[in-house]
Design a protein around this motif. Sequence first.
Motif, PDB file in Angstrom:
ATOM      1  N   ALA A  85      11.692 -36.935  -4.881  1.00 44.18           N
ATOM      2  CA  ALA A  85      11.132 -37.568  -6.171  1.00 44.18           C
ATOM      3  C   ALA A  85      10.694 -36.699  -7.237  1.00 44.18           C
ATOM      4  CB  ALA A  85       9.812 -38.417  -5.446  1.00 44.18           C
ATOM      5  N   ILE A  86      10.298 -35.494  -6.759  1.00 39.64           N
ATOM      6  CA  ILE A  86       9.940 -34.556  -7.943  1.00 39.64           C
ATOM      7  C   ILE A  86      11.151 -34.147  -8.708  1.00 39.64           C
ATOM      8  CG2 ILE A  86       8.963 -32.119  -8.216  1.00 39.64           C
ATOM      9  CD1 ILE A  86       7.155 -32.683  -5.996  1.00 39.64           C
ATOM     10  N   ALA A  87      12.334 -33.788  -7.920  1.00 42.49           N
ATOM     11  CA  ALA A  87      13.482 -33.398  -8.087  1.00 42.49           C
ATOM     12  C   ALA A  87      14.274 -34.338  -9.176  1.00 42.49           C
ATOM     13  CB  ALA A  87      14.521 -33.063  -7.020  1.00 42.49           C
ATOM     14  N   ASN A  88      14.271 -35.486  -8.855  1.00 41.99           N
ATOM     15  CA  ASN A  88      14.698 -36.482  -9.679  1.00 41.99           C
ATOM     16  C   ASN A  88      14.124 -37.244 -10.701  1.00 41.99           C
ATOM     17  OD1 ASN A  88      13.264 -38.881  -8.910  1.00 41.99           O
ATOM     18  ND2 ASN A  88      14.312 -39.199  -7.190  1.00 41.99           N
ATOM     19  N   GLY A  89      12.979 -36.897 -11.165  1.00 43.50           N
ATOM     20  CA  GLY A  89      12.304 -37.046 -12.317  1.00 43.50           C
ATOM     21  C   GLY A  89      11.294 -38.112 -12.004  1.00 43.50           C
ATOM     22  N   GLY A  90      10.450 -38.259 -10.841  1.00 45.70           N
ATOM     23  CA  GLY A  90       9.518 -39.291 -10.580  1.00 45.70           C
ATOM     24  C   GLY A  90       9.872 -40.258  -9.692  1.00 45.70           C
ATOM     25  N   THR A  91      10.807 -40.777  -9.161  1.00 46.39           N
ATOM     26  CA  THR A  91      11.259 -41.846  -8.344  1.00 46.39           C
ATOM     27  C   THR A  91      11.411 -41.688  -6.756  1.00 46.39           C
ATOM     28  OG1 THR A  91      12.631 -43.088 -10.200  1.00 46.39           O
ATOM     29  CG2 THR A  91      12.658 -43.849  -8.258  1.00 46.39           C
ATOM     30  N   VAL A 119       6.733 -42.779  -9.009  1.00 46.83           N
ATOM     31  CA  VAL A 119       5.457 -42.330  -8.463  1.00 46.83           C
ATOM     32  C   VAL A 119       4.625 -41.438  -9.373  1.00 46.83           C
ATOM     33  CG1 VAL A 119       5.934 -42.604  -5.804  1.00 46.83           C
ATOM     34  CG2 VAL A 119       6.776 -40.786  -7.053  1.00 46.83           C
ATOM     35  N   ILE A 120       5.648 -40.664 -10.327  1.00 50.05           N
ATOM     36  CA  ILE A 120       4.937 -40.108 -11.230  1.00 50.05           C
ATOM     37  C   ILE A 120       5.741 -40.040 -12.547  1.00 50.05           C
ATOM     38  CG2 ILE A 120       3.783 -38.303  -9.871  1.00 50.05           C
ATOM     39  CD1 ILE A 120       6.149 -36.542  -9.918  1.00 50.05           C
ATOM     40  N   SER A 121       5.228 -39.632 -13.576  1.00 44.78           N
ATOM     41  CA  SER A 121       6.203 -39.767 -14.884  1.00 44.78           C
ATOM     42  C   SER A 121       7.188 -38.829 -15.247  1.00 44.78           C
ATOM     43  CB  SER A 121       5.233 -39.737 -16.150  1.00 44.78           C
ATOM     44  OG  SER A 121       4.715 -38.450 -16.246  1.00 44.78           O
ATOM     45  N   PRO A 122       8.288 -38.793 -15.744  1.00 38.32           N
ATOM     46  CA  PRO A 122       9.282 -37.877 -15.877  1.00 38.32           C
ATOM     47  C   PRO A 122       8.576 -36.380 -16.378  1.00 38.32           C
ATOM     48  CG  PRO A 122       9.973 -39.708 -16.652  1.00 38.32           C
ATOM     49  CD  PRO A 122       8.666 -40.188 -16.406  1.00 38.32           C
ATOM     50  N   GLU A 123       7.731 -36.454 -16.941  1.00 35.95           N
ATOM     51  CA  GLU A 123       7.062 -35.279 -17.682  1.00 35.95           C
ATOM     52  C   GLU A 123       6.421 -34.548 -16.748  1.00 35.95           C
ATOM     53  OE1 GLU A 123       7.982 -38.292 -20.527  1.00 35.95           O
ATOM     54  OE2 GLU A 123       6.992 -38.319 -18.928  1.00 35.95           O
ATOM     55  N   LEU A 124       5.561 -35.269 -15.817  1.00 34.69           N
ATOM     56  CA  LEU A 124       4.931 -34.651 -14.691  1.00 34.69           C
ATOM     57  C   LEU A 124       5.833 -34.140 -13.823  1.00 34.69           C
ATOM     58  CD1 LEU A 124       2.134 -33.898 -13.260  1.00 34.69           C
ATOM     59  CD2 LEU A 124       2.161 -36.244 -12.392  1.00 34.69           C
TER      60      LEU A 124
END
Length: 325
Positions: A85-91, A119-124
């Motif tokens: 999820a962190i690697a793909n931009g937050g999904t 789960v998190i924004s692309p910026e985060l």
Amino acid sequence: VTTAGVLAKSSNICAAKIAAKEGRDKLHEILLRFGFGQRTGVDLPGERAGQIRSAERMGPVETATMAFGQGLTATPLQIATAYAAIANGGTLYRPHVMRRVLSPEGQTVQEAQVVGRRVISPELAATMRGLLHAVTQKGGTAQKLSVPGYLFAGKTGTAQKVDPVTRHYSPTSWAASFVGFAPYQSPRIVLYVMIDEPYGSHHGSGVAGPVWQDVMIDALRWMGVPPTEPLVAANDSQGTNAEKKAPKPVEPPTIDGPEDASEPQPPVSLRAPSSRSTPRPAASSATRSASSRSRGSGAPASGPSGPGAERRTCRASRRPGGRDR
């Protein structure tokens, strides 16, 4: 210590302080948001959900220890899914074993349904990728790892296991791990490696890290992912040699000197095998399904491996009198 330094140096104390500042409810909500404490929904039987205590049962001590991974359980698949999820931009996506099934004629017979939630924004997510990338640079616990031609990001893990008899954390049983993704700028693959109860050193950087490094190098080559960084020849600035390696990143993060990654490893005792010697247990793979309670900042390993690993030879001889030496 900066925020990047907290993650890069696996500081349990600073992680606990951050959790205390943000509060137990926010920590608990983030863990649930990333899928911990619940099944991922992978299309395989027997999946475990892991364990996370309710927010009402999280006192100051539990909040502090859960911030660095103690007092909860998680499966390797849950960890890999969260990092994806962190690697793909937050999904956060539901993982699948196969993307699709094709007939002999090449037509799609069955295709996995893509199910995900943000789960998190692309910026985060981009910020988190940068923090995880700092772990691999100078001063980070994974600074000794290298994937020639690519920048990568990840996190070491050294988890203390629970003794099933005493129901307390064991001082001798560990699970060492490394999880990360590459290329750092545009990730194509997430890889999690866990070594269960390694011999000798138990730090994730020295045990699981080299295994992760070798597998990632081969995986990127097999997938045909083009290098993102210039290659330089080993011992040859003119680039005439065939063997090449990527240079270290020029800009290191703002963190203090190395901690985990550079601490000396205990020597490994070698013995000549006897006629009754038994095979050494094999280390577990990244697909081990059993969850383990974690303590500390990261993961374990079963001896030196990977590029630059020291090789030792053990020789046995027999005297005329029949005594070994």
